[in-house]
Scaffold this motif. Structure first.
Motif, PDB file in Angstrom:
ATOM      1  N   ASN A   1       8.195  19.887 -16.166  1.00  0.00           N
ATOM      2  CA  ASN A   1       6.786  20.200 -15.940  1.00  0.00           C
ATOM      3  C   ASN A   1       6.125  20.636 -17.231  1.00  0.00           C
ATOM      4  OD1 ASN A   1       7.624  20.160 -13.053  1.00  0.00           O
ATOM      5  ND2 ASN A   1       5.586  21.019 -12.746  1.00  0.00           N
ATOM      6  N   TRP A   2       4.855  20.285 -17.376  1.00  0.00           N
ATOM      7  CA  TRP A   2       4.030  20.825 -18.456  1.00  0.00           C
ATOM      8  C   TRP A   2       3.536  22.199 -18.012  1.00  0.00           C
ATOM      9  CZ3 TRP A   2       5.060  17.858 -22.312  1.00  0.00           C
ATOM     10  CH2 TRP A   2       5.178  16.475 -22.153  1.00  0.00           C
ATOM     11  N   THR A   3       3.729  23.195 -18.870  1.00  0.00           N
ATOM     12  CA  THR A   3       3.384  24.573 -18.519  1.00  0.00           C
ATOM     13  C   THR A   3       2.185  25.039 -19.337  1.00  0.00           C
ATOM     14  OG1 THR A   3       5.715  25.039 -18.067  1.00  0.00           O
ATOM     15  CG2 THR A   3       4.241  26.929 -18.338  1.00  0.00           C
ATOM     16  N   PRO A   4       1.048  25.303 -18.697  1.00  0.00           N
ATOM     17  CA  PRO A   4      -0.123  25.796 -19.437  1.00  0.00           C
ATOM     18  C   PRO A   4       0.144  27.144 -20.088  1.00  0.00           C
ATOM     19  CG  PRO A   4      -0.763  24.972 -17.273  1.00  0.00           C
ATOM     20  CD  PRO A   4       0.745  25.066 -17.284  1.00  0.00           C
ATOM     21  N   GLY A   5      -0.557  27.385 -21.182  1.00  0.00           N
ATOM     22  CA  GLY A   5      -0.511  28.690 -21.820  1.00  0.00           C
ATOM     23  C   GLY A   5       0.602  28.890 -22.820  1.00  0.00           C
ATOM     24  N   LYS A   6       1.359  27.829 -23.150  1.00  0.00           N
ATOM     25  CA  LYS A   6       2.393  27.972 -24.165  1.00  0.00           C
ATOM     26  C   LYS A   6       2.653  26.635 -24.847  1.00  0.00           C
ATOM     27  CE  LYS A   6       6.622  27.081 -21.475  1.00  0.00           C
ATOM     28  NZ  LYS A   6       7.947  27.645 -21.092  1.00  0.00           N
ATOM     29  N   TRP A   7       3.152  26.694 -26.076  1.00  0.00           N
ATOM     30  CA  TRP A   7       3.522  25.496 -26.799  1.00  0.00           C
ATOM     31  C   TRP A   7       4.815  24.921 -26.225  1.00  0.00           C
ATOM     32  CZ3 TRP A   7       0.484  22.847 -29.897  1.00  0.00           C
ATOM     33  CH2 TRP A   7      -0.525  23.490 -30.623  1.00  0.00           C
ATOM     34  N   MET A   8       4.853  23.605 -26.057  1.00  0.00           N
ATOM     35  CA  MET A   8       6.066  22.893 -25.675  1.00  0.00           C
ATOM     36  C   MET A   8       6.244  21.743 -26.666  1.00  0.00           C
ATOM     37  SD  MET A   8       5.535  22.637 -21.520  1.00  0.00           S
ATOM     38  CE  MET A   8       7.143  21.874 -21.250  1.00  0.00           C
ATOM     39  N   THR A   9       7.473  21.494 -27.081  1.00  0.00           N
ATOM     40  CA  THR A   9       7.752  20.397 -28.005  1.00  0.00           C
ATOM     41  C   THR A   9       8.453  19.275 -27.249  1.00  0.00           C
ATOM     42  OG1 THR A   9       7.951  21.918 -29.872  1.00  0.00           O
ATOM     43  CG2 THR A   9       8.898  19.717 -30.137  1.00  0.00           C
ATOM     44  N   VAL A  10       7.862  18.083 -27.293  1.00  0.00           N
ATOM     45  CA  VAL A  10       8.414  16.919 -26.600  1.00  0.00           C
ATOM     46  C   VAL A  10       8.757  15.840 -27.621  1.00  0.00           C
ATOM     47  CG1 VAL A  10       6.086  16.012 -26.155  1.00  0.00           C
ATOM     48  CG2 VAL A  10       8.019  15.159 -24.825  1.00  0.00           C
ATOM     49  N   VAL A  11       9.915  15.229 -27.467  1.00  0.00           N
ATOM     50  CA  VAL A  11      10.358  14.141 -28.334  1.00  0.00           C
ATOM     51  C   VAL A  11      10.858  13.009 -27.451  1.00  0.00           C
ATOM     52  CG1 VAL A  11      12.037  13.402 -30.079  1.00  0.00           C
ATOM     53  CG2 VAL A  11      10.990  15.665 -30.238  1.00  0.00           C
ATOM     54  N   GLN A  12      10.469  11.795 -27.795  1.00  0.00           N
ATOM     55  CA  GLN A  12      11.021  10.637 -27.104  1.00  0.00           C
ATOM     56  C   GLN A  12      11.844   9.810 -28.091  1.00  0.00           C
ATOM     57  OE1 GLN A  12       6.997   7.799 -27.287  1.00  0.00           O
ATOM     58  NE2 GLN A  12       7.691   8.570 -25.329  1.00  0.00           N
ATOM     59  N   ARG A  13      13.030   9.449 -27.639  1.00  0.00           N
ATOM     60  CA  ARG A  13      13.892   8.545 -28.407  1.00  0.00           C
ATOM     61  C   ARG A  13      13.840   7.179 -27.744  1.00  0.00           C
ATOM     62  NH1 ARG A  13      18.953   6.327 -27.741  1.00  0.00           N
ATOM     63  NH2 ARG A  13      19.307   7.539 -25.835  1.00  0.00           N
ATOM     64  N   LEU A  14      13.643   6.156 -28.542  1.00  0.00           N
ATOM     65  CA  LEU A  14      13.557   4.816 -28.006  1.00  0.00           C
ATOM     66  C   LEU A  14      14.488   3.883 -28.762  1.00  0.00           C
ATOM     67  CD1 LEU A  14      10.911   3.005 -26.380  1.00  0.00           C
ATOM     68  CD2 LEU A  14      11.311   2.001 -28.599  1.00  0.00           C
ATOM     69  N   LYS A  15      15.305   3.157 -28.038  1.00  0.00           N
ATOM     70  CA  LYS A  15      16.173   2.136 -28.619  1.00  0.00           C
ATOM     71  C   LYS A  15      15.770   0.793 -28.042  1.00  0.00           C
ATOM     72  CE  LYS A  15      20.980   0.634 -29.061  1.00  0.00           C
ATOM     73  NZ  LYS A  15      22.394   0.899 -28.638  1.00  0.00           N
ATOM     74  N   LEU A  16      15.351  -0.127 -28.900  1.00  0.00           N
ATOM     75  CA  LEU A  16      14.935  -1.440 -28.435  1.00  0.00           C
ATOM     76  C   LEU A  16      16.129  -2.236 -27.936  1.00  0.00           C
ATOM     77  CD1 LEU A  16      12.348  -2.462 -31.184  1.00  0.00           C
ATOM     78  CD2 LEU A  16      11.922  -1.412 -28.948  1.00  0.00           C
ATOM     79  N   ASN A  17      15.871  -3.089 -26.966  1.00  0.00           N
ATOM     80  CA  ASN A  17      16.937  -3.942 -26.456  1.00  0.00           C
ATOM     81  C   ASN A  17      17.096  -5.188 -27.323  1.00  0.00           C
ATOM     82  OD1 ASN A  17      14.344  -4.905 -25.157  1.00  0.00           O
ATOM     83  ND2 ASN A  17      15.728  -6.561 -24.559  1.00  0.00           N
ATOM     84  N   THR A  18      18.261  -5.784 -27.238  1.00  0.00           N
ATOM     85  CA  THR A  18      18.502  -7.090 -27.834  1.00  0.00           C
ATOM     86  C   THR A  18      17.890  -8.127 -26.914  1.00  0.00           C
ATOM     87  OG1 THR A  18      20.617  -6.289 -28.694  1.00  0.00           O
ATOM     88  CG2 THR A  18      20.267  -8.677 -28.670  1.00  0.00           C
ATOM     89  N   PRO A  19      16.969  -8.967 -27.393  1.00  0.00           N
ATOM     90  CA  PRO A  19      16.366  -9.965 -26.506  1.00  0.00           C
ATOM     91  C   PRO A  19      17.427 -10.761 -25.754  1.00  0.00           C
ATOM     92  CG  PRO A  19      15.199  -9.925 -28.581  1.00  0.00           C
ATOM     93  CD  PRO A  19      16.395  -9.026 -28.750  1.00  0.00           C
ATOM     94  N   GLY A  20      17.247 -10.847 -24.446  1.00  0.00           N
ATOM     95  CA  GLY A  20      18.230 -11.513 -23.601  1.00  0.00           C
ATOM     96  C   GLY A  20      19.227 -10.564 -22.992  1.00  0.00           C
ATOM     97  N   LYS A  21      19.233  -9.301 -23.454  1.00  0.00           N
ATOM     98  CA  LYS A  21      20.139  -8.295 -22.925  1.00  0.00           C
ATOM     99  C   LYS A  21      19.345  -7.068 -22.476  1.00  0.00           C
ATOM    100  CE  LYS A  21      24.072  -9.517 -25.889  1.00  0.00           C
ATOM    101  NZ  LYS A  21      25.061  -8.990 -26.869  1.00  0.00           N
ATOM    102  N   ALA A  22      19.815  -6.422 -21.423  1.00  0.00           N
ATOM    103  CA  ALA A  22      19.186  -5.204 -20.923  1.00  0.00           C
ATOM    104  C   ALA A  22      19.911  -3.996 -21.496  1.00  0.00           C
ATOM    105  CB  ALA A  22      19.216  -5.174 -19.403  1.00  0.00           C
ATOM    106  N   ASP A  23      19.850  -3.847 -22.821  1.00  0.00           N
ATOM    107  CA  ASP A  23      20.576  -2.747 -23.474  1.00  0.00           C
ATOM    108  C   ASP A  23      19.643  -1.771 -24.178  1.00  0.00           C
ATOM    109  OD1 ASP A  23      19.781  -4.440 -25.500  1.00  0.00           O
ATOM    110  OD2 ASP A  23      21.770  -4.694 -26.377  1.00  0.00           O
TER     111      ASP A  23
END
Length: 376
Positions: free
Chosen positions: A291-313
């Motif tokens: 949950n996002w909590t009002p009234g305070k700083w929160m640090t969010v990071v997303q890691r993304l790894k692309l798939n190999t075309p033709g594969k669901a990796d």
């Protein structure tokens, strides 16, 4: 090594989404609604997506990581900026581990002064980002807020987008931070795996109403096509991985991924107002995992790894304050190897686009500590 990625916009058909929840943590993956337009379809192999929600986890760090704590003497963070000055460094307490929670960083940048040796230090000003495709009425002043240099988003009462009246929030696209004003510090189009993070502060008493969009990574076969995966528009040549806030601050990963990859609609969940991509919109994944909590700083990071075309990796992972809260594997981000990462889709607004999504009052959201890394 913990690897993170930003998740999968599933597609208008049927993909098998498997929720691997831990016994002590409640979790859902649902698909949702945004705006309307046309949808193209292509043929691709079925994708099995495994979503793991993690309530708590331990973050590994590399020897090059360090934690820096700074003190602040600014006024309390009540939703009103201390000043509109756009010079100077960030202050406040911030951890390198929160901004770069995955070891093995090859290169990157950060506007926080708690970065790692592999990341260039950048000062947050109006010219930090190479801004293009910006909404005409978008406003994003750089202010000093709660001891940090931050971008302020004013969510005007009645607003649902940055480009219509009344305008609220902001919207622009950027390949990343720059030091010379012309080229980005790191070229995300060369990355197979990357992270993007920031700190966010919803003012005390923030009214989320039905919800809205938050920044995330995006990509495509070229700059113009890459910017089309939103607002109900699906294109086999692009993808996007924004975050969202929902009612009462429920959070999720909101994805657009190539159409034509099969998805099991029955796995989308039964939460009210949640729809599978057959409605023409993006995919809501892991709603309520945090949950996002009002009234305070929160640090969010997303890691993304692309798939190999033709594969669901492909993979996507979300970290909150340095801890992994959502991990998705088996993603088909692209069917064409030219659909590389293009940068950051910098957006915040209430919506959907209809008035029931509108901000119910004038209220502020602040963003700071923007950071990007290339892992490989």
């Amino acid at each position: 090594m913990v690897r993170f990625a930003t998740l999968a916009l599933f597609l208008l058909s049927a993909t098998s989404v498997v929720l691997d929840a831990r016994p002590t943590h409640k979790r859902r993956a649902v698909c949702n609604t945004d705006t309307t337009t046309t949808t193209k379809t292509v043929t691709a192999t079925a994708t099995k997506v495994n979503v793991e929600a993690v309530k708590t986890s331990t973050t590994k760090t590399s020897s090059g990581f360090k934690t820096v704590t700074k003190t602040t003497t600014s006024s309390k963070a009540t939703g009103t900026p201390d000043s509109s000055d756009d010079n100077g460094d960030l202050s406040g307490s911030v951890s390198a581990n929160a901004l770069f929670p995955v070891p093995g960083v090859n290169s990157g940048w950060s506007v926080a002064k708690a970065s790692i040796p592999q990341a260039k230090d950048v000062t947050l000003t109006d010219k930090t980002f190479i801004v293009h495709k910006e909404a005409s009425t978008s406003k994003r002043p750089v202010v000093t807020f709660s001891g940090k240099k931050a971008i302020r988003a004013r969510m005007t009462k009645g607003s649902v987008t940055p480009g219509t009246s009344p305008a609220g929030g902001f919207s622009f696209y950027s390949p990343g931070a720059t030091l010379n004003g012309n080229s980005p510090i790191v070229d995300l189009s060369k990355a197979n795996e990357m992270t993007f993070g920031y700190s966010i502060f919803f003012e005390e008493g923030y009214n989320f109403n039905l919800g809205g969009k938050l920044p995330g990574l995006y990509g495509g076969i070229n700059d113009d096509v890459a910017a089309t995966c939103s607002g109900g528009r699906h294109n086999p040549g692009c993808w996007s991985a924004r975050l969202m806030f929902r009612q009462k601050g429920e959070a999720e990963l909101y994805l657009y991924i190539p159409p034509g990859v099969n998805q099991n609609d029955n796995k989308c969940g039964k939460k009210a107002n949640s729809k599978c991509p057959s409605t023409g919109y993006g995919n809501s994944v892991g709603r309520g995992t945090w949950n996002w909590t009002p009234g305070k700083w929160m640090t969010v990071v997303q890691r993304l790894k692309l798939n190999t075309p033709g594969k669901a990796d492909g993979e996507a992972e979300v970290f909150i304050n340095g801890k992994s809260v959502l991990n998705v594997k088996g993603i088909t981000w692209r069917t064409n190897k030219a659909a590389v990462a293009r940068g950051v889709q910098m957006q915040i607004f209430h919506g959907g686009h209809t008035k029931q999504w509108a901000s119910p009052k004038d209220q502020d959201v602040h963003f700071a500590d923007f950071s990007v890394s290339i892992l490989n």
